[in-house]
Enzyme design. Structure first.
Site, mmCIF file in Angstrom:
data_model
loop_
_atom_site.group_PDB
_atom_site.id
_atom_site.type_symbol
_atom_site.label_atom_id
_atom_site.label_comp_id
_atom_site.label_asym_id
_atom_site.label_seq_id
_atom_site.Cartn_x
_atom_site.Cartn_y
_atom_site.Cartn_z
ATOM 1 N N LYS A 22 0.824 -1.216 0.000
ATOM 2 C CA LYS A 22 0.000 0.000 0.000
ATOM 3 C C LYS A 22 0.854 1.259 0.000
ATOM 4 O O LYS A 22 0.643 2.173 -0.816
ATOM 5 C CB LYS A 22 -0.917 -0.010 1.221
ATOM 6 N N ASN A 23 1.823 1.334 0.906
ATOM 7 C CA ASN A 23 2.593 2.570 1.045
ATOM 8 C C ASN A 23 3.471 2.843 -0.170
ATOM 9 O O ASN A 23 3.670 4.001 -0.555
ATOM 10 C CB ASN A 23 3.439 2.519 2.319
ATOM 11 N N ARG A 98 -4.401 10.448 3.244
ATOM 12 C CA ARG A 98 -3.191 11.239 3.430
ATOM 13 C C ARG A 98 -2.255 11.119 2.227
ATOM 14 O O ARG A 98 -1.490 12.025 1.925
ATOM 15 C CB ARG A 98 -2.476 10.779 4.703
ATOM 16 N N ASP A 122 -5.981 8.078 8.609
ATOM 17 C CA ASP A 122 -6.260 7.491 9.911
ATOM 18 C C ASP A 122 -6.174 8.518 11.028
ATOM 19 O O ASP A 122 -5.325 9.407 11.017
ATOM 20 C CB ASP A 122 -5.253 6.369 10.219
ATOM 21 N N ASP A 319 3.277 0.359 11.922
ATOM 22 C CA ASP A 319 2.039 -0.245 11.444
ATOM 23 C C ASP A 319 1.827 -1.662 11.961
ATOM 24 O O ASP A 319 0.718 -2.199 11.864
ATOM 25 C CB ASP A 319 2.016 -0.259 9.909
ATOM 26 N N MET A 341 5.550 6.823 17.858
ATOM 27 C CA MET A 341 5.303 7.805 16.806
ATOM 28 C C MET A 341 3.905 8.421 16.836
ATOM 29 O O MET A 341 3.732 9.573 16.474
ATOM 30 C CB MET A 341 5.572 7.175 15.436
#
Length: 435
Positions: A22-23, A98, A122, A319, A341
């Site tokens: 995904k990223n 985002r 998110d 994640d 984070m």
């Protein structure tokens, strides 16, 4: 709004292939805006966030051809940049994910201006925008910012510069790299993120004609070029989804093989699960997780409690902490999960406590989990998915629990996981999508 109905406590078995990352997909899809030539991208995950970004590209005027499942060709020949000023973009798409923020760098580099809403995504805590904006400013841009609404960036031309990032932001690094590819002169980025997906973006850009050195390190050098060309790129498997399948196999005492995981790009993820006592084997480029009735958390050499925390690559991706939290609920032993984070990501543990987990939420960043060692199982419950990663963690918890669970707001899970219910049913899970 749809929900998942899950009958938990079932043994799963079979093989699964991870989706595309995904990223990485969100980064390389934005990179197609840097050239008027065709870019073919393979192994694109068919998930909500990616489909939203593809729709943004289409509305900008990018010609998109679907060659096969997860295989697309993009050509940003004529771009309707004024689309970014429309209410439809701001409300329906720009604020939804985002990842939309990463179209800013390519559009600024190629067209000299971009207008962007404050991005959504998110609700996991504060996520800084200043790495992106200060980076663009350092390259010669001017920024008009309207608080909590939008920012407008414009520049006659970008000029390379030395940048020391205050934070190794993945999306910030990606955005600045893409902008710098068409800037005049040399750009140096120190404290750059160096995740495999950033490395993949750099390799794609170099195949397009960029001149990027230092790939895989936190010191990136970019010599600007006047134009970029087309190429073909294949996205890596999603490391977070791979971790999700490992966690699912462990907590349900199941036997699962994950195929084609790209071991060399998994970093410390396999060893982190091994610290939790989970057995996994490397078979060529696959991961095999045998059925385990019990798994014991390893203590440190001084007999101290194990602490698992997130860190920039090559540290552990944040994640995966939600999944590791759920896995720890059925381990033998205790572990401290330290989410450095994001200050809101551990709040979902309240739902795990309602399901019977023994968890102490120390503060917004730390939770201590006392494992039940499969002596006392989680209970089925009615749950709500607050974000992508907490959503999949709750889904894994529900699959291990005794009884029936309902998970609402599953659109959050669909944003990051491709056909998750269908793929789980292939392994033997009792899960259905209900309205």
């Amino acid at each position: 709004m749809a929900s998942f109905k899950i009958e938990g406590g079932n043994f799963l078995k079979g093989e699964i292939k991870p989706q595309g990352a995904k990223n990485e997909a969100l980064q390389v899809l934005c990179a197609v805006l840097l050239t008027s030539e065709k870019i073919r991208i393979k192994n694109i995950p068919e998930i909500g966030d990616v489909q939203c970004l593809i729709q943004i590209l289409k509305n900008l005027g990018v010609i998109i051809k679907k060659n096969n499942i997860g295989d697309y060709t993009f050509q940003a020949k004529e771009i309707y940049i004024e689309y970014l000023n429309t209410k439809k973009f701001f409300i329906e798409y720009g604020q939804s994910i985002r990842g939309s923020l990463m179209i800013a760098g390519p559009l600024l580099a190629r067209f000299g201006k971009v207008c962007m809403p404050i991005p959504g995504g998110d609700r996991i805590g504060r996520r800084r925008l200043d790495i992106h904006l200060r980076g663009f400013e350092s390259l010669g841009s001017q920024i008009v910012y309207k608080e909590n609404q939008y920012f407008y960036i414009y520049s006659k031309y970008l000029t390379g510069k030395y940048l020391l990032l205050e934070e190794a932001s993945v999306t910030g690094t990606a955005n600045i790299i893409m902008a710098a590819t068409l800037a005049k002169g040399k750009t140096t980025i120190y404290n750059a993120a160096c995740e495999p997906y950033i490395q993949q973006l750099c390799r794609l850009l170099n195949r397009m004609g960029s001149k990027i050195k230092g790939i895989g390190s936190n010191l990136i050098h970019i010599i600007g070029v006047t134009e970029l060309s087309g190429c073909t790129h294949t996205i890596l498997p999603d490391m977070v989804e791979i971790g999700s399948w490992i966690g699912l196999a462990a907590i349900t005492s199941s036997e699962i093989k994950i195929r084609n995981v790209s071991w060399k790009n998994l970093g410390i993820i396999p060893n982190t699960f091994k610290k939790m006592g989970i057995k996994l084997e490397k078979k060529n480029d696959d991961i095999y997780i045998p059925s385990q009735k019990y798994y014991r958390i390893k203590k440190l050499l001084n007999n101290a409690i194990l602490t698992i925390s997130d860190a920039p690559w090559p540290g552990l991706t944040p994640d995966l902490l939600s999944i590791l939290t759920v896995v720890a609920t059925q381990a033998k032993g205790s572990v401290l999960i330290h989410q450095k984070m994001f200050e809101s990501r551990l709040f979902f543990v309240d739902k795990l406590i309602e399901m019977g987990a023994q968890i102490i939420l120390c503060d917004p960043h730390r939770a201590t989990i006392i494992g039940l060692n499969h002596q006392s199982y989680l209970r089925g419950s009615i749950l709500n998915s607050p974000d992508i990663r907490a959503g999949i963690a709750l889904l894994i918890a529900a699959l291990s629990a005794k009884g029936t669970s309902i998970i609402k707001n599953i659109e959050q899970i669909d944003r990051g996981y491709e056909n998750i219910d269908q793929r789980l049913r292939i392994l033997g899970a009792k899960i259905s999508r209900i309205v």
